[in-house]
Scaffold this motif. Structure first.
Motif, PDB file in Angstrom:
ATOM      1  N   GLY A 164      -4.154 -10.633  -1.481  1.00  0.00           N
ATOM      2  CA  GLY A 164      -2.671 -10.020  -2.537  1.00  0.00           C
ATOM      3  C   GLY A 164      -2.837  -8.640  -3.115  1.00  0.00           C
ATOM      4  N   LEU A 165      -3.641  -7.989  -2.629  1.00  0.00           N
ATOM      5  CA  LEU A 165      -4.552  -6.919  -3.706  1.00  0.00           C
ATOM      6  C   LEU A 165      -2.843  -5.675  -3.377  1.00  0.00           C
ATOM      7  N   SER A 166      -2.567  -4.616  -3.937  1.00  0.00           N
ATOM      8  CA  SER A 166      -1.919  -3.377  -3.800  1.00  0.00           C
ATOM      9  C   SER A 166      -2.395  -2.265  -4.470  1.00  0.00           C
ATOM     10  N   TYR A 167      -2.051  -1.631  -3.074  1.00  0.00           N
ATOM     11  CA  TYR A 167      -3.184  -0.377  -3.771  1.00  0.00           C
ATOM     12  C   TYR A 167      -2.015   0.939  -3.190  1.00  0.00           C
ATOM     13  N   LEU A 168      -3.384   1.988  -4.552  1.00  0.00           N
ATOM     14  CA  LEU A 168      -2.597   3.094  -4.381  1.00  0.00           C
ATOM     15  C   LEU A 168      -3.655   4.167  -3.346  1.00  0.00           C
ATOM     16  N   PHE A 169      -3.574   4.352  -1.888  1.00  0.00           N
ATOM     17  CA  PHE A 169      -4.244   4.904  -1.590  1.00  0.00           C
ATOM     18  C   PHE A 169      -4.034   6.291  -1.595  1.00  0.00           C
ATOM     19  N   ILE A 170      -4.900   7.104  -1.797  1.00  0.00           N
ATOM     20  CA  ILE A 170      -4.817   8.735  -1.803  1.00  0.00           C
ATOM     21  C   ILE A 170      -5.693   8.742  -0.431  1.00  0.00           C
TER      22      ILE A 170
ATOM     23  N   THR B  15       0.924  -0.894   0.129  1.00  0.00           N
ATOM     24  CA  THR B  15       0.040  -0.156   0.431  1.00  0.00           C
ATOM     25  C   THR B  15       1.112   1.703  -0.026  1.00  0.00           C
ATOM     26  N   LEU B  16       1.497   2.056  -1.441  1.00  0.00           N
ATOM     27  CA  LEU B  16       1.901   3.361  -0.977  1.00  0.00           C
ATOM     28  C   LEU B  16       0.565   4.376  -0.444  1.00  0.00           C
ATOM     29  N   ALA B  17       0.301   5.043   0.158  1.00  0.00           N
ATOM     30  CA  ALA B  17      -0.084   6.067  -0.031  1.00  0.00           C
ATOM     31  C   ALA B  17       0.313   7.476  -0.653  1.00  0.00           C
ATOM     32  N   LEU B  18      -0.979   8.323  -1.073  1.00  0.00           N
ATOM     33  CA  LEU B  18      -0.412   9.771  -1.370  1.00  0.00           C
ATOM     34  C   LEU B  18      -0.794  10.643  -0.798  1.00  0.00           C
ATOM     35  N   VAL B  19      -0.620  11.705  -0.354  1.00  0.00           N
ATOM     36  CA  VAL B  19      -0.919  12.728   0.829  1.00  0.00           C
ATOM     37  C   VAL B  19      -0.380  14.133   0.492  1.00  0.00           C
ATOM     38  N   GLY B  20      -0.888  14.791   0.412  1.00  0.00           N
ATOM     39  CA  GLY B  20      -1.315  16.129   0.321  1.00  0.00           C
ATOM     40  C   GLY B  20      -2.623  17.337   0.123  1.00  0.00           C
ATOM     41  N   GLU B  21      -2.369  18.472   0.496  1.00  0.00           N
ATOM     42  CA  GLU B  21      -2.889  18.959  -0.174  1.00  0.00           C
ATOM     43  C   GLU B  21      -3.809  19.127  -1.253  1.00  0.00           C
ATOM     44  N   SER B  22      -5.055  19.424  -0.515  1.00  0.00           N
ATOM     45  CA  SER B  22      -6.588  19.391  -1.420  1.00  0.00           C
ATOM     46  C   SER B  22      -5.706  20.306  -2.975  1.00  0.00           C
ATOM     47  N   GLY B  23      -6.165  19.719  -4.352  1.00  0.00           N
ATOM     48  CA  GLY B  23      -5.471  20.752  -5.269  1.00  0.00           C
ATOM     49  C   GLY B  23      -4.197  20.055  -5.861  1.00  0.00           C
ATOM     50  N   CYS B  24      -3.915  19.263  -5.776  1.00  0.00           N
ATOM     51  CA  CYS B  24      -1.853  19.289  -5.351  1.00  0.00           C
ATOM     52  C   CYS B  24      -1.846  17.896  -6.527  1.00  0.00           C
ATOM     53  N   GLY B  25      -2.704  17.583  -7.185  1.00  0.00           N
ATOM     54  CA  GLY B  25      -2.863  16.363  -8.115  1.00  0.00           C
ATOM     55  C   GLY B  25      -3.162  15.084  -7.635  1.00  0.00           C
ATOM     56  N   LYS B  26      -3.283  15.170  -6.457  1.00  0.00           N
ATOM     57  CA  LYS B  26      -3.630  13.431  -5.934  1.00  0.00           C
ATOM     58  C   LYS B  26      -4.312  13.052  -7.184  1.00  0.00           C
ATOM     59  N   SER B  27      -5.679  12.977  -7.013  1.00  0.00           N
ATOM     60  CA  SER B  27      -6.963  12.300  -7.833  1.00  0.00           C
ATOM     61  C   SER B  27      -6.741  12.323  -9.036  1.00  0.00           C
ATOM     62  N   THR B  28      -5.793  13.295  -9.215  1.00  0.00           N
ATOM     63  CA  THR B  28      -5.489  13.204 -11.351  1.00  0.00           C
ATOM     64  C   THR B  28      -4.645  11.562 -11.722  1.00  0.00           C
ATOM     65  N   THR B  29      -3.440  11.880 -10.498  1.00  0.00           N
ATOM     66  CA  THR B  29      -2.653  11.202 -10.975  1.00  0.00           C
ATOM     67  C   THR B  29      -3.294   9.592 -10.778  1.00  0.00           C
ATOM     68  N   GLY B  30      -4.254   9.178  -9.763  1.00  0.00           N
ATOM     69  CA  GLY B  30      -5.194   7.863 -10.126  1.00  0.00           C
ATOM     70  C   GLY B  30      -5.854   7.982 -11.081  1.00  0.00           C
TER      71      GLY B  30
END
Length: 359
Positions: free
Chosen positions: A207-213, A45-60
């Motif tokens: 055995g799932l992998s996650y990108l957790f935004i 599980t890789l977490a992607l964190v940051g302020e709103s509008g930083c591009g997290k959801s766009t990356t997903g």
């Protein structure tokens, strides 16, 4: 080391900004994601964190090709997907799924729960109608719901139950990687804990992998293996969660973690208050994008963009002076700094996570 299940290199997404009613013209670009690179291992599980509008959801969404990238590479199981034709990408999406942020908006209110969960199987031609009905019952049980819930509609469920339905829908095609786009941010803390526990249990079983935004650092600390911090379209730090919470190197990461509430009124802590607002993604500042708000900025920061480099084994940071910056004190007096030590929200979240799952 085995090949990562997902490898992202130099990912870029620029959205054109147009003006004009009769004659539309491009007046600039929003640099939503700018040269982002990371890997996700199988079962990680890789977490992607940051302020709103930083591009997290766009990356997903770029990883899933819900929107097309401006540039860069996305490789899933060694296969480049950034430029796949539509028919092959449709086949690939059987292995790549998403759980959306809003459990109230992500489910079709005119479809029954059974139809919602069965729809991905129909799209990908999985099983007969009888087999899909049985699979829906199995998935409902897997996420903690009842078989008879298949005949109900989304409005008849709570927010936490709706998110479980969204998880069941994502699992319907047996994916390998799931993008979790802030899946618990719309839920209260006790329901958050139940959903996070469910995601962790599913990961162990399947055995799932996650990108957790996410932006909630309490949830991130509980579920992630590694954490990537994003600011204004760029990654500024990435390492394992223990290292990030104990010894953050980037000033932005330090500021984020210093904002976590601490319930002990006698604890020594240094709250880092960032000056100014986040710059426009249309005209990001030259050099380091964080220098306009950084309390340690120097002339070099305004002129030279820092590379995301390895400051320690497994710990990458985009800061010219990361190793020499002072470490803020946020723990109790006489204790080594630990930015994740007993924040109030984390304590509440972990108490809820220990409780038995409810409805």
């Amino acid at each position: 080391m085995s090949e990562p299940i997902l490898s992202v290199r130099g990912l870029v997404k620029h959205f054109p900004v147009r003006r004009g009613v009769v004659v539309s013209r491009t007046v600039g670009q929003v640099r939503a994601v700018d040269d982002v690179s990371f890997d996700i291992a199988r079962g990680e599980t890789l977490a992607l964190v940051g302020e709103s509008g930083c591009g997290k959801s766009t990356t997903g969404r770029l990883i899933l090709r819900l929107i097309d990238p401006t540039g860069g590479s996305v490789r899933f199981k060694g296969e480049e997907i950034a430029g796949l034709p539509a028919d092959r990408m449709r086949q690939m999406r059987r292995h790549l799924q998403i759980i959306f942020q809003d459990p109230y908006a992500s489910l079709n209110p005119r479809m029954t729960v059974g139809d919602i969960i069965a729809e991905p199987m129909q799209v990908h031609g999985i099983g007969t109608e009888t087999e899909r009905v049985e699979r829906v019952r199995e998935l409902l049980a897997t996420v903690g719901l009842l078989p008879e819930h298949a005949r109900r509609y989304p409005h008849q469920f709570s927010g936490g139950q709706r998110q479980r339905i969204g998880i069941a829908r994502a699992l319907a095609v047996n994916p390998d990687l799931i993008v979790c786009d802030e899946p618990v941010s719309a839920l209260d803390v006790s329901i958050q804990a139940q959903v996070v526990n469910l995601l962790q249990n599913l990961q162990k079983r399947l055995g799932l992998s996650y990108l957790f935004i996410a932006h909630d650092l309490a949830v991130v600390k509980h579920i992630s293996d590694r954490v990537a911090v994003m600011y204004l379209g760029k990654l500024v730090e990435i390492t394992d969660k223990r290292t990030l919470y104990r010894t953050p190197l980037h000033p932005y990461t330090q500021a984020l973690l210093s904002a976590i509430p601490v319930p002990d009124p006698g604890a020594q802590r240094q709250r880092i208050i960032l000056a100014g607002d986040v710059p426009s993604a249309m005209k990001p500042p030259p050099g380091c994008r964080f220098h306009t708000r950084c309390p340690h900025a120097q002339p070099r920061c305004r002129e030279e963009e820092p590379a995301l480099r390895e400051a320690a084994p497994g710990h990458r940071v985009a800061c010219h002076f990361a190793e020499t910056l002072p470490r803020p004190v946020v723990a109790g007096a006489g204790q080594a700094p630990d930015l994740g030590r007993f924040p109030a929200r984390l304590a509440a979240f972990e108490r809820a996570a220990m409780a038995k799952p409810g409805g």
